[in-house]
Design a protein around this motif. Sequence first.
Motif, short mmCIF file in Angstrom:
data_model
loop_
_atom_site.label_atom_id
_atom_site.label_comp_id
_atom_site.label_asym_id
_atom_site.label_seq_id
_atom_site.Cartn_x
_atom_site.Cartn_y
_atom_site.Cartn_z
N SER A 220 43.93 -36.97 14.86
CA SER A 220 43.22 -37.82 15.82
C SER A 220 43.94 -37.94 17.16
CB SER A 220 43.06 -39.24 15.23
OG SER A 220 42.25 -39.25 14.08
N LEU A 221 45.25 -37.72 17.19
CA LEU A 221 46.04 -38.07 18.35
C LEU A 221 45.61 -37.39 19.66
CD1 LEU A 221 47.73 -39.32 16.08
CD2 LEU A 221 49.78 -38.59 17.29
N PRO A 222 45.27 -36.08 19.66
CA PRO A 222 44.87 -35.47 20.94
C PRO A 222 43.65 -36.10 21.57
CG PRO A 222 45.38 -33.78 19.30
CD PRO A 222 45.33 -35.09 18.58
N PHE A 223 42.85 -36.82 20.78
CA PHE A 223 41.61 -37.38 21.32
C PHE A 223 41.86 -38.64 22.14
CE2 PHE A 223 40.28 -34.61 17.95
CZ PHE A 223 39.20 -33.95 18.53
N MET A 224 43.05 -39.22 22.08
CA MET A 224 43.35 -40.34 22.97
C MET A 224 43.30 -39.88 24.42
SD MET A 224 46.22 -42.67 21.02
CE MET A 224 47.42 -41.37 20.75
N GLU A 225 43.89 -38.74 24.69
CA GLU A 225 43.82 -38.20 26.05
C GLU A 225 42.41 -37.72 26.38
OE1 GLU A 225 45.83 -34.64 28.80
OE2 GLU A 225 46.52 -34.98 26.75
N GLU A 226 41.75 -37.09 25.40
CA GLU A 226 40.39 -36.60 25.61
C GLU A 226 39.45 -37.75 25.99
OE1 GLU A 226 37.07 -34.13 25.76
OE2 GLU A 226 39.14 -33.47 25.47
N TYR A 227 39.66 -38.92 25.42
CA TYR A 227 38.79 -40.06 25.67
C TYR A 227 39.22 -40.89 26.88
CZ TYR A 227 36.82 -39.15 21.01
OH TYR A 227 36.21 -38.57 19.92
N GLY A 228 40.28 -40.47 27.54
CA GLY A 228 40.68 -41.16 28.76
C GLY A 228 41.59 -42.35 28.56
N PHE A 229 42.28 -42.42 27.41
CA PHE A 229 43.26 -43.48 27.21
C PHE A 229 44.45 -43.23 28.13
CE2 PHE A 229 42.52 -45.54 22.83
CZ PHE A 229 41.15 -45.35 22.91
N ASP A 230 44.92 -44.27 28.82
CA ASP A 230 46.12 -44.14 29.63
C ASP A 230 47.35 -44.03 28.75
OD1 ASP A 230 44.57 -44.29 31.87
OD2 ASP A 230 45.12 -46.35 32.40
N ALA A 231 48.35 -43.31 29.23
CA ALA A 231 49.56 -43.09 28.44
C ALA A 231 50.30 -44.38 28.15
CB ALA A 231 50.48 -42.11 29.16
N ASP A 232 50.12 -45.41 29.03
CA ASP A 232 50.86 -46.66 28.82
C ASP A 232 50.05 -47.71 28.07
OD1 ASP A 232 49.00 -47.17 30.78
OD2 ASP A 232 50.39 -48.18 32.15
N TRP A 233 48.86 -47.35 27.58
CA TRP A 233 48.10 -48.32 26.79
C TRP A 233 48.82 -48.61 25.48
CZ3 TRP A 233 42.11 -47.08 26.92
CH2 TRP A 233 41.61 -47.41 28.19
#
Length: 376
Positions: A220-233
Amino acid sequence: MTIHWCGTGLSAIPGLRRLIAAGHDVVVWNRTIAKAEEAVGDVAKDIRAFDIQALADALNTGDIAVSMLPGDLHVPVAKTCLENGAHFVSSSYIAPEMRALDVQFKAAGLSSVNEVGLDPGIDHLMAHWLVADYRASEAYDPSLPIRFRSYCGGVPKHANPFRYKFSWSPLGVLKALRSPSRSIKDSKPFDVARPWDAISSYDAPLAQAESFEVYSNRDSLPFMEEYGFDADWNVDLFVRGTLRLNGWTEAWKDVFAEVETLEGPKGDARLKEMSDQFWEENSYDEGEPDRVIMCVELKAGDAYHKTYVMDAWGDERGTAMARLVSVPVSLAIEAVLGGNIAPGVSAAPSDLGLVDTWMAEVRNLAQHVNVVDHTT
Protein backbone atom coordinates in the motif's frame (compact mmCIF):
# COMPACT_ATOMS: atom_id res chain seq x y z
CA MET A 1 -7.34 6.98 -34.81
CA THR A 2 -8.17 3.32 -34.34
CA ILE A 3 -8.72 1.57 -31.02
CA HIS A 4 -7.18 -1.91 -30.97
CA TRP A 5 -8.98 -3.73 -28.14
CA CYS A 6 -7.03 -6.88 -27.22
CA GLY A 7 -8.86 -9.49 -25.15
CA THR A 8 -12.55 -10.32 -24.93
CA GLY A 9 -12.77 -12.05 -21.56
CA LEU A 10 -15.79 -11.65 -19.32
CA SER A 11 -14.52 -8.43 -17.74
CA ALA A 12 -13.93 -6.71 -21.09
CA ILE A 13 -17.27 -6.76 -22.84
CA PRO A 14 -19.37 -3.81 -21.54
CA GLY A 15 -16.61 -1.24 -22.12
CA LEU A 16 -15.84 -2.66 -25.55
CA ARG A 17 -19.50 -2.56 -26.54
CA ARG A 18 -19.76 1.00 -25.24
CA LEU A 19 -16.93 2.16 -27.52
CA ILE A 20 -18.39 0.43 -30.56
CA ALA A 21 -21.86 1.85 -29.85
CA ALA A 22 -20.34 5.34 -29.59
CA GLY A 23 -19.07 5.02 -33.15
CA HIS A 24 -15.36 4.67 -32.48
CA ASP A 25 -13.20 2.82 -35.00
CA VAL A 26 -12.48 -0.41 -33.11
CA VAL A 27 -10.51 -3.49 -34.11
CA VAL A 28 -11.12 -6.42 -31.76
CA TRP A 29 -8.23 -8.82 -31.14
CA ASN A 30 -8.50 -12.12 -29.30
CA ARG A 31 -6.41 -15.26 -29.20
CA THR A 32 -9.52 -17.22 -30.20
CA ILE A 33 -11.59 -15.52 -32.90
CA ALA A 34 -14.62 -17.72 -32.22
CA LYS A 35 -14.80 -16.54 -28.59
CA ALA A 36 -14.59 -12.90 -29.67
CA GLU A 37 -17.32 -13.45 -32.23
CA GLU A 38 -19.49 -15.03 -29.56
CA ALA A 39 -18.93 -12.05 -27.27
CA VAL A 40 -19.24 -9.10 -29.66
CA GLY A 41 -19.75 -10.54 -33.11
CA ASP A 42 -23.15 -8.89 -33.33
CA VAL A 43 -21.61 -5.40 -33.19
CA ALA A 44 -17.89 -5.67 -34.02
CA LYS A 45 -17.04 -5.21 -37.71
CA ASP A 46 -13.37 -6.23 -37.48
CA ILE A 47 -12.25 -9.20 -35.37
CA ARG A 48 -8.71 -10.59 -35.69
CA ALA A 49 -6.57 -13.31 -34.13
CA PHE A 50 -4.23 -11.72 -31.58
CA ASP A 51 -0.52 -11.94 -32.23
CA ILE A 52 2.06 -9.34 -31.22
CA GLN A 53 3.50 -9.08 -34.71
CA ALA A 54 0.07 -8.85 -36.32
CA LEU A 55 -0.83 -6.08 -33.88
CA ALA A 56 2.44 -4.26 -34.65
CA ASP A 57 1.71 -4.44 -38.37
CA ALA A 58 -1.77 -2.96 -37.83
CA LEU A 59 -0.84 -0.11 -35.47
CA ASN A 60 -0.61 3.38 -36.94
CA THR A 61 0.66 6.59 -35.38
CA GLY A 62 -1.84 7.91 -32.85
CA ASP A 63 -3.75 4.63 -32.47
CA ILE A 64 -4.52 3.14 -29.06
CA ALA A 65 -3.87 -0.48 -28.05
CA VAL A 66 -5.89 -1.75 -25.10
CA SER A 67 -4.61 -4.80 -23.26
CA MET A 68 -7.27 -6.83 -21.48
CA LEU A 69 -4.97 -9.82 -21.91
CA PRO A 70 -3.10 -11.85 -19.26
CA GLY A 71 -0.70 -9.72 -17.26
CA ASP A 72 2.47 -11.02 -18.84
CA LEU A 73 1.41 -9.53 -22.18
CA HIS A 74 0.88 -5.92 -21.04
CA VAL A 75 4.52 -4.87 -21.32
CA PRO A 76 5.06 -6.53 -24.73
CA VAL A 77 1.96 -4.75 -26.05
CA ALA A 78 3.13 -1.45 -24.53
CA LYS A 79 6.57 -1.82 -26.15
CA THR A 80 4.85 -2.53 -29.47
CA CYS A 81 2.93 0.72 -29.01
CA LEU A 82 6.18 2.62 -28.45
CA GLU A 83 7.70 1.15 -31.58
CA ASN A 84 4.68 2.21 -33.65
CA GLY A 85 3.78 5.60 -32.17
CA ALA A 86 0.62 4.37 -30.43
CA HIS A 87 -0.88 4.91 -26.99
CA PHE A 88 -1.49 2.10 -24.48
CA VAL A 89 -4.29 1.47 -21.97
CA SER A 90 -4.72 -1.32 -19.40
CA SER A 91 -6.77 -1.87 -16.26
CA SER A 92 -3.91 -3.68 -14.48
CA TYR A 93 -1.42 -2.55 -11.86
CA ILE A 94 1.72 -0.83 -13.14
CA ALA A 95 4.49 -3.43 -13.06
CA PRO A 96 8.10 -2.24 -12.57
CA GLU A 97 8.79 -3.17 -16.20
CA MET A 98 5.94 -0.89 -17.29
CA ARG A 99 7.12 1.94 -15.02
CA ALA A 100 10.54 1.66 -16.64
CA LEU A 101 8.99 2.72 -19.97
CA ASP A 102 7.88 6.11 -18.58
CA VAL A 103 10.76 8.12 -20.04
CA GLN A 104 10.28 6.56 -23.46
CA PHE A 105 6.54 7.22 -23.50
CA LYS A 106 7.11 10.84 -22.45
CA ALA A 107 9.81 11.35 -25.05
CA ALA A 108 7.49 10.00 -27.74
CA GLY A 109 4.55 12.13 -26.55
CA LEU A 110 2.51 8.99 -25.93
CA SER A 111 0.35 7.89 -23.01
CA SER A 112 0.48 4.57 -21.19
CA VAL A 113 -2.58 4.64 -18.95
CA ASN A 114 -2.94 1.84 -16.40
CA GLU A 115 -4.95 1.05 -13.26
CA VAL A 116 -8.20 2.34 -14.77
CA GLY A 117 -10.53 -0.55 -13.98
CA LEU A 118 -12.35 -1.26 -10.73
CA ASP A 119 -9.58 -1.99 -8.23
CA PRO A 120 -7.21 -0.53 -9.23
CA GLY A 121 -9.16 2.26 -10.89
CA ILE A 122 -12.37 3.51 -9.34
CA ASP A 123 -10.74 3.29 -5.91
CA HIS A 124 -8.03 5.68 -7.12
CA LEU A 125 -10.67 8.17 -8.29
CA MET A 126 -12.39 8.07 -4.90
CA ALA A 127 -9.08 8.52 -3.07
CA HIS A 128 -8.08 11.50 -5.22
CA TRP A 129 -11.48 13.08 -4.60
CA LEU A 130 -11.25 12.61 -0.83
CA VAL A 131 -7.72 14.03 -0.57
CA ALA A 132 -8.71 17.07 -2.64
CA ASP A 133 -11.87 17.52 -0.58
CA TYR A 134 -9.90 17.35 2.66
CA ARG A 135 -7.31 19.85 1.44
CA ALA A 136 -10.08 22.28 0.44
CA SER A 137 -12.00 21.91 3.72
CA GLU A 138 -11.84 24.14 6.80
CA ALA A 139 -10.74 21.05 8.71
CA TYR A 140 -7.46 20.80 6.83
CA ASP A 141 -4.50 20.69 9.19
CA PRO A 142 -1.26 18.92 8.18
CA SER A 143 -0.55 18.02 11.80
CA LEU A 144 -3.70 15.92 12.26
CA PRO A 145 -3.30 12.13 12.39
CA ILE A 146 -4.47 10.58 9.12
CA ARG A 147 -6.29 7.27 8.81
CA PHE A 148 -6.93 5.96 5.29
CA ARG A 149 -8.65 2.74 4.36
CA SER A 150 -9.60 1.47 0.91
CA TYR A 151 -11.41 -1.85 0.59
CA CYS A 152 -12.97 -3.52 -2.44
CA GLY A 153 -14.42 -6.94 -3.02
CA GLY A 154 -16.44 -8.90 -5.52
CA VAL A 155 -18.77 -11.29 -3.69
CA PRO A 156 -21.92 -13.28 -4.48
CA LYS A 157 -25.07 -11.23 -3.94
CA HIS A 158 -26.66 -14.35 -2.50
CA ALA A 159 -24.16 -15.97 -0.15
CA ASN A 160 -23.08 -19.57 -0.71
CA PRO A 161 -21.38 -21.93 1.78
CA PHE A 162 -17.94 -21.13 0.28
CA ARG A 163 -18.70 -17.42 0.90
CA TYR A 164 -17.33 -16.59 -2.54
CA LYS A 165 -17.97 -17.17 -6.24
CA PHE A 166 -15.65 -16.75 -9.20
CA SER A 167 -16.25 -14.42 -12.16
CA TRP A 168 -13.20 -15.84 -13.99
CA SER A 169 -10.42 -18.35 -13.42
CA PRO A 170 -9.79 -18.83 -9.67
CA LEU A 171 -6.06 -19.22 -10.30
CA GLY A 172 -5.37 -15.50 -9.86
CA VAL A 173 -7.18 -15.47 -6.50
CA LEU A 174 -5.24 -18.50 -5.31
CA LYS A 175 -1.88 -17.04 -6.35
CA ALA A 176 -2.72 -13.79 -4.59
CA LEU A 177 -3.14 -15.74 -1.34
CA ARG A 178 0.58 -16.49 -1.48
CA SER A 179 1.55 -12.82 -1.68
CA PRO A 180 2.78 -10.69 1.23
CA SER A 181 1.40 -7.23 1.91
CA ARG A 182 2.62 -4.01 3.45
CA SER A 183 0.56 -1.20 4.95
CA ILE A 184 0.83 1.45 7.67
CA LYS A 185 -0.50 0.60 11.12
CA ASP A 186 0.11 2.61 14.29
CA SER A 187 2.26 5.03 12.25
CA LYS A 188 4.76 2.42 11.08
CA PRO A 189 5.04 -0.19 8.31
CA PHE A 190 3.03 -3.33 8.95
CA ASP A 191 4.12 -6.42 7.01
CA VAL A 192 1.93 -9.50 6.58
CA ALA A 193 3.24 -12.70 5.01
CA ARG A 194 -0.17 -14.13 4.06
CA PRO A 195 -3.66 -12.55 3.99
CA TRP A 196 -5.07 -14.94 6.59
CA ASP A 197 -2.45 -13.77 9.10
CA ALA A 198 -4.22 -10.43 9.55
CA ILE A 199 -7.96 -10.73 8.88
CA SER A 200 -9.99 -7.98 10.54
CA SER A 201 -13.57 -6.76 10.52
CA TYR A 202 -14.83 -3.65 8.72
CA ASP A 203 -18.21 -1.96 9.15
CA ALA A 204 -19.14 -0.58 5.73
CA PRO A 205 -21.38 2.52 5.77
CA LEU A 206 -23.58 1.35 2.89
CA ALA A 207 -27.25 2.22 2.45
CA GLN A 208 -27.79 -0.57 4.98
CA ALA A 209 -24.70 -0.92 7.16
CA GLU A 210 -22.93 -4.28 6.86
CA SER A 211 -19.77 -5.78 8.28
CA PHE A 212 -17.22 -7.66 6.22
CA GLU A 213 -13.92 -9.47 6.66
CA VAL A 214 -10.99 -7.51 5.22
CA TYR A 215 -7.26 -7.92 4.72
CA SER A 216 -4.44 -5.83 3.29
CA ASN A 217 -3.40 -6.37 -0.30
CA ARG A 218 -0.02 -5.91 -2.01
CA ASP A 219 2.18 -2.95 -1.00
CA SER A 220 0.00 0.00 0.00
CA LEU A 221 2.83 2.41 0.77
CA PRO A 222 3.56 3.76 -2.76
CA PHE A 223 -0.06 4.89 -3.02
CA MET A 224 0.40 7.56 -0.36
CA GLU A 225 2.44 9.54 -2.86
CA GLU A 226 0.12 8.53 -5.71
CA TYR A 227 -2.85 9.96 -3.80
CA GLY A 228 -1.09 13.22 -3.01
CA PHE A 229 -0.26 12.69 0.66
CA ASP A 230 2.39 15.17 1.81
CA ALA A 231 5.61 13.64 3.12
CA ASP A 232 5.15 15.39 6.48
CA TRP A 233 1.58 14.19 7.09
CA ASN A 234 1.12 12.22 10.29
CA VAL A 235 -0.16 8.95 8.79
CA ASP A 236 -1.39 6.61 11.52
CA LEU A 237 -3.12 4.11 9.20
CA PHE A 238 -2.91 3.53 5.46
CA VAL A 239 -4.21 0.34 3.94
CA ARG A 240 -5.53 -0.80 0.59
CA GLY A 241 -7.19 -4.15 0.88
CA THR A 242 -9.70 -6.78 -0.10
CA LEU A 243 -13.20 -7.25 1.28
CA ARG A 244 -14.93 -10.60 1.77
CA LEU A 245 -18.21 -11.84 3.21
CA ASN A 246 -18.25 -12.69 6.90
CA GLY A 247 -17.49 -16.38 7.31
CA TRP A 248 -14.98 -16.39 4.44
CA THR A 249 -11.99 -17.15 6.68
CA GLU A 250 -13.70 -20.17 8.21
CA ALA A 251 -14.94 -21.45 4.83
CA TRP A 252 -11.46 -21.15 3.31
CA LYS A 253 -9.33 -22.40 6.24
CA ASP A 254 -8.48 -25.68 4.51
CA VAL A 255 -7.56 -23.77 1.34
CA PHE A 256 -5.20 -21.54 3.32
CA ALA A 257 -3.59 -24.55 4.99
CA GLU A 258 -2.88 -26.25 1.66
CA VAL A 259 -1.77 -23.12 -0.20
CA GLU A 260 0.80 -22.52 2.52
CA THR A 261 2.48 -25.87 1.74
CA LEU A 262 2.68 -25.52 -2.06
CA GLU A 263 6.05 -24.80 -3.65
CA GLY A 264 7.73 -25.08 -7.05
CA PRO A 265 6.32 -26.67 -10.20
CA LYS A 266 4.37 -29.31 -8.24
CA GLY A 267 2.79 -26.54 -6.18
CA ASP A 268 1.85 -24.62 -9.30
CA ALA A 269 0.30 -27.76 -10.76
CA ARG A 270 -1.73 -28.29 -7.61
CA LEU A 271 -2.90 -24.67 -7.70
CA LYS A 272 -4.15 -25.27 -11.24
CA GLU A 273 -6.04 -28.37 -10.05
CA MET A 274 -7.61 -26.39 -7.21
CA SER A 275 -8.53 -23.61 -9.62
CA ASP A 276 -10.30 -26.02 -11.95
CA GLN A 277 -12.18 -27.58 -9.04
CA PHE A 278 -13.26 -24.22 -7.61
CA TRP A 279 -14.44 -23.05 -11.03
CA GLU A 280 -16.55 -26.20 -11.34
CA GLU A 281 -18.03 -25.87 -7.85
CA ASN A 282 -18.21 -22.12 -7.23
CA SER A 283 -18.56 -20.18 -10.47
CA TYR A 284 -21.62 -18.04 -11.15
CA ASP A 285 -24.61 -19.69 -12.78
CA GLU A 286 -26.08 -18.07 -15.88
CA GLY A 287 -27.91 -14.92 -14.78
CA GLU A 288 -26.87 -15.24 -11.13
CA PRO A 289 -26.11 -11.76 -9.71
CA ASP A 290 -22.67 -10.89 -8.44
CA ARG A 291 -21.99 -7.96 -6.12
CA VAL A 292 -19.17 -5.42 -5.80
CA ILE A 293 -18.60 -3.34 -2.66
CA MET A 294 -16.05 -0.52 -2.45
CA CYS A 295 -15.34 1.77 0.49
CA VAL A 296 -12.60 4.41 0.47
CA GLU A 297 -12.28 6.29 3.76
CA LEU A 298 -10.23 9.30 4.88
CA LYS A 299 -10.16 10.49 8.48
CA ALA A 300 -8.10 13.39 9.87
CA GLY A 301 -8.26 13.53 13.65
CA ASP A 302 -11.83 14.30 14.68
CA ALA A 303 -12.12 17.18 12.24
CA TYR A 304 -12.63 15.37 8.92
CA HIS A 305 -14.08 11.93 8.27
CA LYS A 306 -15.67 10.88 4.98
CA THR A 307 -16.14 7.58 3.17
CA TYR A 308 -16.81 7.24 -0.55
CA VAL A 309 -18.92 4.10 -0.91
CA MET A 310 -20.22 2.04 -3.81
CA ASP A 311 -22.50 -0.98 -3.89
CA ALA A 312 -23.31 -2.62 -7.22
CA TRP A 313 -24.77 -5.91 -8.35
CA GLY A 314 -25.50 -7.83 -11.48
CA ASP A 315 -28.76 -7.06 -13.28
CA GLU A 316 -30.22 -7.17 -16.77
CA ARG A 317 -27.10 -5.29 -17.98
CA GLY A 318 -24.88 -8.20 -16.94
CA THR A 319 -22.41 -8.59 -14.09
CA ALA A 320 -21.38 -5.69 -11.88
CA MET A 321 -17.75 -6.79 -12.10
CA ALA A 322 -17.66 -6.59 -15.90
CA ARG A 323 -19.29 -3.15 -15.97
CA LEU A 324 -17.07 -1.69 -13.31
CA VAL A 325 -13.82 -3.04 -14.76
CA SER A 326 -14.33 -2.33 -18.46
CA VAL A 327 -16.38 0.87 -18.67
CA PRO A 328 -13.72 2.92 -16.82
CA VAL A 329 -11.20 1.48 -19.31
CA SER A 330 -13.36 2.85 -22.12
CA LEU A 331 -13.46 6.25 -20.38
CA ALA A 332 -9.66 6.26 -20.21
CA ILE A 333 -9.47 5.51 -23.92
CA GLU A 334 -11.76 8.44 -24.69
CA ALA A 335 -9.66 10.68 -22.43
CA VAL A 336 -6.55 9.71 -24.40
CA LEU A 337 -8.37 10.37 -27.67
CA GLY A 338 -9.36 13.78 -26.34
CA GLY A 339 -5.80 14.66 -25.34
CA ASN A 340 -6.76 14.77 -21.66
CA ILE A 341 -4.09 12.36 -20.42
CA ALA A 342 -0.47 13.55 -20.26
CA PRO A 343 2.29 11.54 -21.96
CA GLY A 344 4.10 8.96 -19.86
CA VAL A 345 3.18 5.95 -17.75
CA SER A 346 0.35 6.85 -15.37
CA ALA A 347 -2.48 5.45 -13.29
CA ALA A 348 -6.09 6.62 -12.96
CA PRO A 349 -6.16 10.43 -13.16
CA SER A 350 -6.17 12.82 -10.22
CA ASP A 351 -7.53 15.71 -12.32
CA LEU A 352 -10.81 16.56 -10.60
CA GLY A 353 -12.55 17.29 -13.87
CA LEU A 354 -11.88 13.77 -15.10
CA VAL A 355 -12.57 12.30 -11.67
CA ASP A 356 -16.02 13.93 -11.56
CA THR A 357 -16.79 12.93 -15.15
CA TRP A 358 -15.80 9.32 -14.60
CA MET A 359 -17.57 9.05 -11.26
CA ALA A 360 -20.76 10.40 -12.84
CA GLU A 361 -20.57 7.43 -15.20
CA VAL A 362 -19.85 5.06 -12.30
CA ARG A 363 -23.04 6.28 -10.63
CA ASN A 364 -24.92 4.95 -13.65
CA LEU A 365 -23.15 1.60 -13.39
CA ALA A 366 -23.73 0.97 -9.67
CA GLN A 367 -26.95 0.82 -7.71
CA HIS A 368 -25.57 2.86 -4.80
CA VAL A 369 -22.79 5.47 -4.77
CA ASN A 370 -22.51 8.00 -1.99
CA VAL A 371 -20.10 10.10 0.07
CA VAL A 372 -20.81 9.57 3.77
CA ASP A 373 -19.81 12.44 6.07
CA HIS A 374 -19.29 10.90 9.52
CA THR A 375 -18.80 14.27 11.22
CA THR A 376 -22.34 15.53 10.62
